[in-house]
Design a protein around this motif. Sequence first.
Motif, short mmCIF file in Angstrom:
data_model
loop_
_atom_site.label_atom_id
_atom_site.label_comp_id
_atom_site.label_asym_id
_atom_site.label_seq_id
_atom_site.Cartn_x
_atom_site.Cartn_y
_atom_site.Cartn_z
N UNK A 254 -22.21 -148.39 -57.92
CA UNK A 254 -23.35 -147.55 -57.55
C UNK A 254 -24.64 -148.35 -57.58
N UNK A 255 -24.86 -149.09 -58.68
CA UNK A 255 -26.08 -149.89 -58.79
C UNK A 255 -26.13 -150.97 -57.70
N UNK A 256 -24.99 -151.54 -57.36
CA UNK A 256 -24.96 -152.56 -56.31
C UNK A 256 -25.39 -151.99 -54.97
N UNK A 257 -25.03 -150.75 -54.67
CA UNK A 257 -25.46 -150.17 -53.38
C UNK A 257 -26.97 -149.98 -53.36
N UNK A 258 -27.54 -149.60 -54.52
CA UNK A 258 -28.99 -149.48 -54.59
C UNK A 258 -29.67 -150.82 -54.38
N UNK A 259 -29.13 -151.85 -55.00
CA UNK A 259 -29.70 -153.19 -54.85
C UNK A 259 -29.48 -153.73 -53.45
N UNK A 260 -28.36 -153.39 -52.83
CA UNK A 260 -28.13 -153.80 -51.43
C UNK A 260 -29.24 -153.27 -50.53
N UNK A 261 -29.53 -151.99 -50.63
CA UNK A 261 -30.59 -151.43 -49.78
C UNK A 261 -31.92 -152.09 -50.11
N UNK A 262 -32.24 -152.19 -51.39
CA UNK A 262 -33.53 -152.71 -51.82
C UNK A 262 -33.77 -154.13 -51.32
N UNK A 263 -32.75 -154.94 -51.36
CA UNK A 263 -32.91 -156.36 -51.05
C UNK A 263 -32.69 -156.72 -49.59
N UNK A 264 -32.05 -155.84 -48.81
CA UNK A 264 -31.65 -156.24 -47.45
C UNK A 264 -32.11 -155.31 -46.34
N UNK A 265 -32.56 -154.11 -46.66
CA UNK A 265 -32.83 -153.13 -45.61
C UNK A 265 -34.32 -152.81 -45.48
N UNK A 266 -34.80 -152.80 -44.24
CA UNK A 266 -36.19 -152.39 -43.98
C UNK A 266 -36.33 -150.88 -43.91
N UNK A 267 -35.23 -150.18 -43.54
CA UNK A 267 -35.34 -148.74 -43.33
C UNK A 267 -36.39 -148.44 -42.27
N UNK A 268 -37.20 -147.42 -42.47
CA UNK A 268 -38.26 -147.11 -41.51
C UNK A 268 -39.50 -147.99 -41.67
N UNK A 269 -39.46 -148.94 -42.60
CA UNK A 269 -40.60 -149.82 -42.82
C UNK A 269 -40.49 -151.10 -42.02
N UNK A 270 -41.31 -152.08 -42.38
CA UNK A 270 -41.34 -153.36 -41.66
C UNK A 270 -40.85 -154.51 -42.53
N UNK A 271 -40.47 -154.23 -43.76
CA UNK A 271 -40.00 -155.27 -44.67
C UNK A 271 -39.08 -154.63 -45.69
N UNK A 272 -38.27 -155.45 -46.34
CA UNK A 272 -37.44 -154.91 -47.41
C UNK A 272 -38.32 -154.57 -48.61
N UNK A 273 -37.90 -153.61 -49.42
CA UNK A 273 -38.66 -153.34 -50.64
C UNK A 273 -38.81 -154.58 -51.53
#
Length: 378
Positions: free
Chosen positions: A304-323
């Motif tokens: 579960x924690x790894x999926x949170x870190x995956x999004x945080x470190x690799x995904x821009x989502x609706x933004x322009x940069x990763x968190x």
Amino acid sequence: MPRKTFRGLSLARSAVTLAVVALLATLFAVPASAADPVGRITGLGGKCVDVAGGSSANGTPVQLYDCNGSAAQNWTVAGDGTLRALGKCLDIVNRSTADGALVQLWDCGGGANQQWVVNSARDIVNPQANKCLDIRDRSTANGALLQIWTCTGQTNQKWTAAGTSGGGNPPAGGFVVSESQFNQMFPGRNPFYTYSGLTAALSAYPGFANSGSDTVKRQEAAAFLANVSHETGGLVHVVEQNTANYPHYCDPSQSYGCPAGQAAYYGRGPIQLSWNFNYKAAGDALGINLLADPWRVERESAVAWKTGLWYWNTQNGPGTMTPHNAMVNQAGFGQTIRSINGSLECDGRNPAQVQSRINNYQRFVQILGVGPGNNLSC
């Protein structure tokens, strides 16, 4: 909760010492010894208890100031129950017990006006006056003076120590958030969200909370935990609560479809991972077949924690940069909100939700002893 009172001004010095050492071992997570390092002591706004001008002269005011790692912010507790910096003691001016009496640096003399005890509520208390170390006018400005005041439980009387004489070293294990700090952030968390699960997940993204200065590392950890706190109601919810949404998260246009079932890809874990394509992408990145078995995210804490870190470190989502990049490059906490849920919350769409995330972040950076930086909102 009822406040502990300190009765009997003839309280034995050894009892004071034991109380201070016990507090440091449990509340501030530093080892107990005859002369314990405390390091920086932070309060409102994540700022430090500081000796003005770095002067060791008798009568130098003690104030709130940006944490800078200097000797003027490096405190130790001595065996006689005193708090010391620059070779001198934290002292109440004129031995006063009145509300508003200022504190200063002074030669250590062992007087009652130099004795301090910390209770479980994170108050630093002078037993003689039975009053708390307090930031005058609840100010977060540099140079705000410190005083004693009747204990009120307000945030301008709450203090946290960094835990080392250097004031900036990570806790044991390398993660900048200690287990005691994690528990302080999430006192009502679901047992599923274990600290050990989080630290086990860190190996998947070693740059997380491990890039840049110590301040940036702590800010990134606080930002991540603030957002997941918002997403999960304080790490209470493991799965999405609105079951009516469950069938909506299957995008049948994807070539791999939804092999676990139409309603299998609902929100789970600290970042509430949802949609079949996100389970596929996260699983591929982590080497786990989450497309076929999305339930692992609600069964295994580290996954579960790894999926949170995956999004945080690799995904821009609706933004322009990763968190992650937003915090490391100091674009500001607001950009992490934009990358996670900006299309629904930012630019005035839902200011209450944005403020909830900001409130979490400000509380967490205070616990970690750093300032929040700029650009908090989106």
